[in-house]
Design an enzyme around this catalytic site. Structure first.
Site, PDB file in Angstrom:
ATOM      1  N   HIS A 178      -3.231  -2.945   8.035  1.00 32.45           N
ATOM      2  CA  HIS A 178      -4.290  -3.276   7.073  1.00 32.45           C
ATOM      3  C   HIS A 178      -4.891  -1.994   6.516  1.00 32.45           C
ATOM      4  O   HIS A 178      -5.180  -1.070   7.272  1.00 32.45           O
ATOM      5  CB  HIS A 178      -5.374  -4.114   7.772  1.00 32.45           C
ATOM      6  CG  HIS A 178      -6.621  -4.304   6.958  1.00 32.45           C
ATOM      7  ND1 HIS A 178      -6.678  -5.150   5.878  1.00 32.45           N
ATOM      8  CD2 HIS A 178      -7.850  -3.755   7.073  1.00 32.45           C
ATOM      9  CE1 HIS A 178      -7.907  -5.095   5.361  1.00 32.45           C
ATOM     10  NE2 HIS A 178      -8.632  -4.261   6.066  1.00 32.45           N
ATOM     11  N   HIS A 186       0.757  -1.250   0.000  1.00 31.53           N
ATOM     12  CA  HIS A 186       0.000   0.000   0.000  1.00 31.53           C
ATOM     13  C   HIS A 186       0.791   1.305   0.000  1.00 31.53           C
ATOM     14  O   HIS A 186       0.196   2.361  -0.158  1.00 31.53           O
ATOM     15  CB  HIS A 186      -0.972   0.015   1.187  1.00 31.53           C
ATOM     16  CG  HIS A 186      -1.947  -1.113   1.161  1.00 31.53           C
ATOM     17  ND1 HIS A 186      -2.907  -1.250   0.184  1.00 31.53           N
ATOM     18  CD2 HIS A 186      -2.092  -2.181   1.982  1.00 31.53           C
ATOM     19  CE1 HIS A 186      -3.618  -2.348   0.416  1.00 31.53           C
ATOM     20  NE2 HIS A 186      -3.136  -2.931   1.488  1.00 31.53           N
TER      21      HIS A 186
END
Length: 119
Positions: free
Chosen positions: A114, A11
């Site tokens: 996450h 990410h």
């Protein structure tokens, strides 16, 4: 690979990797970051900010959003890559979109682990 390291790999892209367009960016980055084998990941968001600035969401730069989720107070530059077509079998072909939004992440031990979604 720790959950934090996996979060960074999947990410975080800062500064944003140069590419002629978002489609090329997504196809290159998804492959480069290991999200195209054994199957193509359906969707993935890259955050164009330093790991340090994203980590602040786990502290003063974020607000609780239930469980271990936190919402960023700041907005971030994002590129979201989405798989084209229905098949998750490589070769993977992605389309991309860019936006600037706040993000919701999960934290563990003060580190992002996450990516939940843009908010």
């Amino acid at each position: 690979e720790t959950r934090y390291e996996k979060f960074l790999r999947q990410h975080v892209d800062y500064p944003r990797t140069a590419a002629p367009d978002t489609r090329t960016y997504c196809n290159q980055m998804m492959q480069r970051r290991g999200m195209t084998s054994p199957v193509c990941k359906f969707t993935n968001t890259f955050v164009h900010a330093s790991a340090a600035s994203i980590t602040t969401i786990c502290g003063p730069g974020g607000a609780p959003a239930g469980g271990n989720l936190r919402d960023s107070t700041a907005s971030f530059a994002l590129t979201t890559c989405r798989l084209q077509g229905g098949s998750q079998r490589p070769p993977c072909n992605y389309n991309g979109g860019t936006s600037t939004q706040r993000i919701r992440i999960a934290c563990d031990g003060g580190l992002p682990v996450h990516y939940d979604r843009a908010i």
